[in-house]
Scaffold this active site. Structure first.
Site, PDB file in Angstrom:
ATOM      1  N   ILE A  36      43.548  44.464  34.053  1.00  0.00           N
ATOM      2  CA  ILE A  36      44.702  44.238  33.176  1.00  0.00           C
ATOM      3  C   ILE A  36      44.341  44.520  31.718  1.00  0.00           C
ATOM      4  O   ILE A  36      43.357  43.978  31.202  1.00  0.00           O
ATOM      5  CB  ILE A  36      45.223  42.792  33.325  1.00  0.00           C
ATOM      6  CG1 ILE A  36      45.686  42.557  34.768  1.00  0.00           C
ATOM      7  CG2 ILE A  36      46.364  42.536  32.339  1.00  0.00           C
ATOM      8  CD1 ILE A  36      46.102  41.128  35.057  1.00  0.00           C
ATOM      9  N   TYR A  89      33.542  36.627  43.435  1.00  0.00           N
ATOM     10  CA  TYR A  89      34.938  36.625  42.987  1.00  0.00           C
ATOM     11  C   TYR A  89      35.860  37.150  44.096  1.00  0.00           C
ATOM     12  O   TYR A  89      36.889  36.541  44.410  1.00  0.00           O
ATOM     13  CB  TYR A  89      35.042  37.496  41.734  1.00  0.00           C
ATOM     14  CG  TYR A  89      36.425  37.639  41.164  1.00  0.00           C
ATOM     15  CD1 TYR A  89      37.099  36.553  40.625  1.00  0.00           C
ATOM     16  CD2 TYR A  89      37.066  38.887  41.146  1.00  0.00           C
ATOM     17  CE1 TYR A  89      38.368  36.694  40.087  1.00  0.00           C
ATOM     18  CE2 TYR A  89      38.323  39.036  40.602  1.00  0.00           C
ATOM     19  CZ  TYR A  89      38.975  37.939  40.079  1.00  0.00           C
ATOM     20  OH  TYR A  89      40.227  38.088  39.545  1.00  0.00           O
TER      21      TYR A  89
HETATM   22  N1  SER Z   1      39.918  42.211  35.975  1.00  0.00           N
HETATM   23  C1  SER Z   1      39.256  41.504  37.043  1.00  0.00           C
HETATM   24  C2  SER Z   1      37.783  41.539  36.870  1.00  0.00           C
HETATM   25  O1  SER Z   1      37.292  42.471  36.299  1.00  0.00           O
HETATM   26  C3  SER Z   1      39.637  42.081  38.387  1.00  0.00           C
HETATM   27  O2  SER Z   1      40.465  41.187  39.063  1.00  0.00           O
HETATM   28  O3  SER Z   1      37.124  40.669  37.321  1.00  0.00           O
END
Ligand code: SER
Length: 324
Positions: free
Chosen positions: A177, A147
């Site tokens: 978030i 990621y």
């Molecule tokens: N909230 C995201 C994740 O945990 C971080 O960009 O992958």
């Protein structure tokens, strides 16, 4: 730029955690008829009163181009992505969706001379060799998750399209978030949302991160406000394009549990760290977002206490209505 200046907006990943909130906010700001919500699938709960929606796989460039033409799109908020934990389960798909999808969006933006592309990045661009405290805007970017690799690539790709083709690409490195509407899926910071549902429904939660794992977080209303602010910012004031650091507050699971216990004293938490712990350990604990504050006036409104009170109030109202 002002609200009246933007004509037609496409949001990819519109049924996701950020997408749902952003589609609603953009609809309020620019008129629902000017926002097209696109996703590979929509859950039954996706609001019927939402703006026009289309089924779209962002890895299909032809289909994306058709949507842009058919709806006379001039601005894309490109949110479709596979998050960190799911990305480790299928790294190749993560690359294909996150980088392949973005390349398609940028190519369509170039081909049809779109006005602007907004594409989130993430704190996941940082790896274990970046300073964990006060992680600066400019530092080493050596992520250890796929990621993170896709997000660094996305930042560079967007920057390249800006320099080479003049596509106005803008992006923020979101922290974890927290939100009360659509739930996150497949991320490492998901615990910070799950904990609220568990607290209200079962009064107990088993957290998949260690109690002392400090990560930067932010509440959804601040994400939405900041994102639209950046999208509308005067380009002359922007010293960055695709990689603005952003944060709300830094907390560990035990901090969030203690704050919830102030509202629900019988709430109990246990800890059973899993593979996501290693991902969290490779990320910043606290991010320095002064460049965003200086360039486009970024300023979060919610701290841990304000976020927790608002989350519990919103989710409790849904629970009373039988729709949690
Ligand atoms: N909230 C995201 C994740 O945990 C971080 O960009 O992958």
């Amino acid at each position: 730029m002002s609200a009246s200046d933007i004509a037609r907006i496409l949001v990819t990943g519109a049924a996701g955690q950020v997408g749902c909130a952003l589609v609603a906010a953009l609809g309020r700001r620019y008129g629902p008829a000017n926002v097209v919500a696109a996703d590979i699938k929509f859950p039954p709960s996706f609001s019927e009163s939402s703006p026009p929606r289309v089924r779209l796989d962002v890895t299909d460039r032809e289909a994306l181009a058709q949507v842009v033409q058919a709806h006379r799109i001039d601005t894309i908020y490109h949110l479709a992505a596979i998050l960190s934990a799911n990305g480790e389960k299928n790294p190749q798909a993560c690359w294909q969706v996150n980088v392949g999808g973005l390349l398609n969006v940028l190519e369509v933006a170039r081909e049809y001379s779109l006005r602007r592309v907004i594409c989130p990045s993430s704190m996941a661009v940082f790896g274990p060799d970046a300073p964990r405290q006060g992680t600066p805007q400019d530092t080493l970017l050596h992520p250890t998750t796929m990621y993170g690799v896709t997000k660094v690539s996305g930042e560079l790709l967007g920057e390249y399209y800006f320099r080479r083709y003049g596509v106005d690409v803008r992006g923020i490195r979101y922290p974890g978030i927290i939100s009360s509407e659509a739930r996150p899926g497949g991320g490492t910071t998901d615990y910070a949302v799950e904990i609220f549902y568990a607290a209200l429904q079962e009064r107990r939660y088993t957290c998949f991160l260690r109690e002392d794992t400090v990560l930067p977080m932010i509440y959804m209303p601040d994400v939405i406000e900041g994102t639209i602010q950046l999208a509308e910012a005067d380009p002359a004031r922007l010293t960055r394009h695709t990689d603005y650091n952003m944060t709300g507050f830094s907390i560990a699971p035990r901090d969030l549990a203690a704050e919830i216990q102030r509202h629900l004293p019988d709430f109990e938490i246990a800890y059973a760290p899993d593979a996501r712990q290693a991902i969290a350990d490779s990320w910043p604990a606290a991010i320095d977002d002064r460049v965003a504050r200086r360039d486009w006036g970024w300023r979060p409104r919610h701290d841990l206490a304000a976020m927790t009170a608002d989350m519990l109030a919103k989710l409790a109202a849904r629970q009373r209505a039988g729709s949690l």
